[in-house]
Design a protein around this motif. Structure first.
Motif, short mmCIF file in Angstrom:
data_model
loop_
_atom_site.label_atom_id
_atom_site.label_comp_id
_atom_site.label_asym_id
_atom_site.label_seq_id
_atom_site.Cartn_x
_atom_site.Cartn_y
_atom_site.Cartn_z
N THR A 67 0.82 -1.21 0.00
CA THR A 67 0.00 0.00 0.00
C THR A 67 0.86 1.26 0.00
OG1 THR A 67 -1.81 -1.11 1.16
CG2 THR A 67 -1.73 1.29 1.31
N GLN A 68 1.87 1.30 0.85
CA GLN A 68 2.74 2.48 0.93
C GLN A 68 3.44 2.75 -0.39
OE1 GLN A 68 5.04 1.04 4.26
NE2 GLN A 68 3.96 2.35 5.72
N LEU A 69 3.89 1.69 -1.07
CA LEU A 69 4.56 1.88 -2.35
C LEU A 69 3.58 2.33 -3.42
CD1 LEU A 69 7.05 -1.13 -2.34
CD2 LEU A 69 7.65 1.30 -2.44
N GLY A 70 2.35 1.81 -3.38
CA GLY A 70 1.36 2.27 -4.34
C GLY A 70 1.11 3.77 -4.21
N ILE A 71 1.01 4.23 -2.97
CA ILE A 71 0.82 5.67 -2.72
C ILE A 71 2.04 6.46 -3.21
CG2 ILE A 71 0.59 7.41 -0.91
CD1 ILE A 71 -1.02 5.27 0.67
N LEU A 72 3.24 5.92 -2.92
CA LEU A 72 4.47 6.61 -3.34
C LEU A 72 4.57 6.69 -4.86
CD1 LEU A 72 7.12 7.87 -2.20
CD2 LEU A 72 8.19 5.64 -2.62
N PHE A 73 4.25 5.61 -5.56
CA PHE A 73 4.30 5.64 -7.03
C PHE A 73 3.29 6.66 -7.57
CE2 PHE A 73 5.75 0.96 -6.83
CZ PHE A 73 7.07 1.34 -6.76
N ALA A 74 2.12 6.72 -6.95
CA ALA A 74 1.13 7.72 -7.38
C ALA A 74 1.66 9.14 -7.16
CB ALA A 74 -0.18 7.51 -6.62
N GLN A 75 2.33 9.37 -6.06
CA GLN A 75 2.93 10.68 -5.79
C GLN A 75 4.00 11.00 -6.83
OE1 GLN A 75 4.26 10.06 -1.77
NE2 GLN A 75 2.30 10.69 -0.85
N ALA A 76 4.76 9.99 -7.23
CA ALA A 76 5.80 10.20 -8.24
C ALA A 76 5.18 10.60 -9.58
CB ALA A 76 6.64 8.94 -8.38
N VAL A 77 4.09 9.93 -9.95
CA VAL A 77 3.39 10.29 -11.19
C VAL A 77 2.85 11.71 -11.10
CG1 VAL A 77 1.37 9.80 -12.62
CG2 VAL A 77 2.81 7.92 -11.80
N GLN A 78 2.28 12.05 -9.95
CA GLN A 78 1.73 13.40 -9.77
C GLN A 78 2.83 14.45 -9.84
OE1 GLN A 78 -1.69 14.04 -9.53
NE2 GLN A 78 -0.88 16.08 -10.02
N GLY A 79 4.01 14.09 -9.33
CA GLY A 79 5.15 15.01 -9.41
C GLY A 79 5.51 15.34 -10.85
N LEU A 80 5.47 14.34 -11.72
CA LEU A 80 5.75 14.58 -13.13
C LEU A 80 4.65 15.44 -13.76
CD1 LEU A 80 7.50 13.90 -15.67
CD2 LEU A 80 5.88 12.04 -16.09
N LEU A 81 3.40 15.13 -13.45
CA LEU A 81 2.29 15.92 -14.01
C LEU A 81 2.40 17.38 -13.58
CD1 LEU A 81 -0.73 13.49 -13.38
CD2 LEU A 81 0.50 13.85 -15.52
N ASP A 82 2.70 17.60 -12.31
CA ASP A 82 2.83 18.97 -11.81
C ASP A 82 4.00 19.69 -12.49
OD1 ASP A 82 0.72 18.46 -10.13
OD2 ASP A 82 1.96 18.13 -8.34
N GLN A 83 5.10 18.98 -12.65
CA GLN A 83 6.28 19.59 -13.28
C GLN A 83 5.97 20.01 -14.72
OE1 GLN A 83 10.40 17.71 -13.05
NE2 GLN A 83 9.89 17.25 -15.16
N CYS A 84 5.20 19.19 -15.42
CA CYS A 84 4.91 19.46 -16.83
C CYS A 84 3.68 20.33 -17.04
CB CYS A 84 4.71 18.14 -17.58
SG CYS A 84 6.17 17.08 -17.58
N GLY A 85 2.86 20.48 -15.98
CA GLY A 85 1.65 21.26 -16.11
C GLY A 85 0.62 20.61 -17.00
N ILE A 86 0.50 19.28 -16.94
CA ILE A 86 -0.47 18.57 -17.75
C ILE A 86 -1.46 17.85 -16.84
CG2 ILE A 86 1.05 18.30 -19.73
CD1 ILE A 86 1.69 15.52 -18.85
#
Length: 368
Positions: A67-86
């Motif tokens: 569960t913790q890793l699933g949340i962390l991977f989701a945060q990593a994806v969100q980090g990329l989305l935020d960085q790119c503004g998409i």
């Protein structure tokens, strides 16, 4: 074909962070558009190391880490989305390999376990997620790894030049792209893993930057030969391995007859082990014109120099010189594998994994 923009997520055996890439992918093109690296908290890294080397663990510990890793991977994806503004709506799917905690490709019962709940990734990002890539190949008798050679073939094969792609992550693996031959690929043994473990144990550093410490030591040839006598190195392909085999306990056993060896000499010997075990496998297939290196080890000047010295007549270079970032190669490969899965196309190579047939890999976790 399910063409579109894909995100690839990869956390490897080195545990040095989560690599996330964005790419536009169709049947002819893989165009990397952005990259992002997300840290792994020390508590999670400790939890991963606490169960991937044969330790006894409870089901509660496995479930909590998943569960913790699933949340962390989701945060990593969100980090990329935020960085790119998409927005999530602009992404066709996420390809998430997950964190391997045990890989058992041999024996009466074979399996491979990657943690990181893809249901959480899909729910928290709002993006369809593709994961659990290895086990379908294993269901058809394969080892479930390595899977990246199919991607290497698609992007880097040349009709006239003998090329071998070398990834030096925690484990080192080769993809043989030899004209007129079926693609072969397998894990050669430890890449950075033992070097990283040794410098952490002795100097509390995550890795040996620019091989500065190893360069101060001398290779202990008897120890090197003892290590190379491990049956894994001479085992025939297909073969794959991980931290469950090459770990601190393995290294401690190897050092049992060398209690007075200087720590920097051990580091130098471990570097030579990586370079020698790789070069011997390259020579075993008749060598190549070009050895194209990716992964963290491509930034290790000692490893690159030793590979050049051990493989005279071979051009040793990085994949960056051919337009593919060595740091992002594996994450990009799992974005591509997600595209293959979403398109209903096979992602494995039986000549690599030993599977009885090609197959669509992984499972799709839709948002709705």
């Amino acid at each position: 074909m399910k063409s579109g923009r894909y995100i690839g997520v990869m956390s490897g055996t080195s545990l040095d962070g989560i690599d996330v890439v964005l790419a536009a992918i169709d049947e002819r093109l893989v165009a990397q558009q952005a990259t992002y690296s997300h840290p792994i908290p020390i508590a999670l890294k400790t939890a991963i190391l606490g169960m991937c080397q044969g330790q006894q663990v409870t089901l509660a510990q496995v479930g909590e880490l998943d569960t913790q890793l699933g949340i962390l991977f989701a945060q990593a994806v969100q980090g990329l989305l935020d960085q790119c503004g998409i927005s999530p709506e602009e992404i066709t799917a996420v390809g998430c390999h997950g964190q391997t905690v045990w890989h058992q490709p041999k024996g009466d019962v074979t399996f491979s376990m990657q943690l990181g709940d893809n249901n959480r990734v899909a729910a928290l990002t709002g993006i369809t997620t593709v994961g659990d890539f290895r086990r379908r190949d294993m269901a058809w008798g394969g080892q479930g790894a390595p899977l990246v050679p199919a991607f290497h073939q698609a992007l880097l094969a040349d009709a006239a030049e003998r090329r071998i792609i070398l990834n030096i992550g925690g484990i080192a693996n080769l993809s043989m792209l030899l004209p007129g031959q079926a693609v072969r690929g397998y894990d050669t043994g430890p890449g950075n893993m033992l070097m990283d473990a040794w410098i952490w144990r002795n100097r509390s550093l995550p890795y040996d930057k620019d091989a500065q410490w190893a360069s101060q030591g001398q290779v202990c040839r008897p120890l090197l030969q003892q290590m190379l006598a491990d049956p894994y190195f001479s085992a025939p392909a297909p073969k794959s391995t991980g931290r469950e085999y090459f770990n601190q306990a393995w290294l401690t056993r190897q050092l049992g007859n060398y209690p007075a060896l200087l720590a920097e000499d051990v580091q130098a010997t471990l570097a030579e082990l990586t370079a020698t075990s790789i070069s011997e496998q390259v020579q075993l297939v008749g060598g190549c014109d070009r050895l194209m290196v990716c992964g963290g080890g491509a930034r290790n000047p000692l490893l690159m120099a030793r590979l050049s010295a051990l493989l005279p007549g071979t051009e040793v270079c990085t994949t960056d010189a051919f337009g593919i970032s060595g740091d992002d190669m594996e994450a990009l490969a799992f974005a591509w594998l997600a595209f293959r899965t979403m398109s209903g196309q096979s992602g494995n190579l039986p000549s690599v994994t030993g599977a009885s047939q090609e197959t669509v890999l992984g499972a799709i976790y839709p948002v709705v």
